[in-house]
Design an enzyme around this catalytic site. Structure first.
Site, mmCIF file in Angstrom:
data_model
loop_
_atom_site.group_PDB
_atom_site.id
_atom_site.type_symbol
_atom_site.label_atom_id
_atom_site.label_comp_id
_atom_site.label_asym_id
_atom_site.label_seq_id
_atom_site.Cartn_x
_atom_site.Cartn_y
_atom_site.Cartn_z
ATOM 1 N N ARG A 80 0.793 -1.234 0.000
ATOM 2 C CA ARG A 80 0.000 0.000 0.000
ATOM 3 C C ARG A 80 0.828 1.289 0.000
ATOM 4 O O ARG A 80 0.309 2.349 -0.334
ATOM 5 C CB ARG A 80 -0.932 0.025 1.232
ATOM 6 N N CYS A 181 -11.209 17.196 20.674
ATOM 7 C CA CYS A 181 -12.612 17.505 20.991
ATOM 8 C C CYS A 181 -13.489 16.280 20.738
ATOM 9 O O CYS A 181 -14.480 16.059 21.426
ATOM 10 C CB CYS A 181 -13.134 18.621 20.086
ATOM 11 N N CYS A 195 -2.989 -1.215 12.160
ATOM 12 C CA CYS A 195 -3.002 -1.902 10.863
ATOM 13 C C CYS A 195 -2.127 -3.150 10.905
ATOM 14 O O CYS A 195 -2.417 -4.155 10.252
ATOM 15 C CB CYS A 195 -2.523 -0.966 9.750
HETATM 16 ZN ZN LIG Z 1 -10.369 20.587 20.962
#
Ligand SMILES: [Zn+2]
Length: 263
Positions: A80, A181, A195
């Protein structure tokens, strides 16, 4: 014609020919190509994602590309990681990347760094660039890229792949949520497979890496709607893209109301 104007502006004949398909797009044109040529992009990881992203960015004419990777080319990479060939086995990936990108486009200045991105060197390296491509394969480096880019106000372009699934997100500090976040803390080691442990379909990082490169070009050109606040997911088996709206976390330890110490 636009290509002729470009010659007057700054481009040589070879460049006018090389970038002719950009010149004839109204929204790009010689002015847009100049923005691309002045672009400085850091690619973290010359692996499955970094390979197609760096290849297309060099082809598009990005003037400066830095590739940072501590690994050497291994036979298991070649399914890949298209920057590297069988003849590169044992060679540092960053140097193999430089050779391929420079051969593709001699206008592109490529700086290889054969090292790992760490909390110690990240600010010094990242501050030199306009955009950062997250082509990492581990959560430690991914969260490090996020935290350093948010603190330095640098955009970064996240991509992730595993088995048949991929995702992409663009983080523009001050304009939307950061990676932390949404994902909080790095997972406890061993709880989320890599992987190397769970595998990845060889073409999958091609799709996601090219989406990251697309976002970088749009950012440099100031065009279109970036994947800010929109986590794009891709399922190769059902061949479906989905978009998840994601919001800034006011209590985010990196970009929230109470920003952390700068170290
Ligand atoms: Zn943030």
């Amino acid at each position: 014609m636009k290509a002729g104007e470009a010659g007057v502006l700054k481009f040589g004949e070879d460049q006018i020919a090389r970038y002719s398909r950009h010149f004839i797009i109204d929204e790009v044109g010689p002015k847009g190509q100049e923005k691309i040529c002045k672009g400085k992009v850091l690619i973290v990881g010359a692996g499955g994602l970094g390979s197609p992203a760096a290849y297309y960015l060099a082809a598009a004419g990005v003037g400066t590309i830095c590739v940072i990777d501590e690994d050497v080319v291994d036979l298991s990479n070649l399914q890949r990681q298209i920057l590297h060939t069988t003849g590169d086995l044992g060679k540092p990936k960053a140097e193999s990347a430089r050779d391929k990108l420079t051969a593709l486009n001699p206008d592109c200045r490529v700086k290889p760094i054969c090292a790992r991105l760490t909390a110690g060197n990240a600010p010094e390296i990242i501050k030199e660039y306009d955009a950062v491509v997250d082509g990492t394969d581990n959560f430690t480096t991914r969260f490090l890229i996020n935290d350093a880019c948010v603190m330095l106000g640098k955009p970064f372009f996240h991509g992730g792949v595993l088995r048949f699934f991929g995702q992409a997100l663009t983080v523009i500090p001050g304009q939307g949520p950061c990676y932390r976040c949404i994902f909080g803390e790095p997972p406890v080691p061993g709880t989320v497979p890599t992987c190397a442990e769970a595998g990845v379909l060889g073409v999958l990082p091609g799709i996601i890496g090219v989406i990251q490169a697309t976002e970088v070009l749009k950012y440099l050109l100031g065009l279109g709607d970036l994947l800010v606040g929109r986590l794009l997911t891709y399922d190769a088996l059902s061949l479906q893209f989905r978009e998840i709206q994601v919001k800034k976390n006011p209590d985010c330890p990196v970009c929230g109301k109470n920003p952390p110490e700068t170290d």
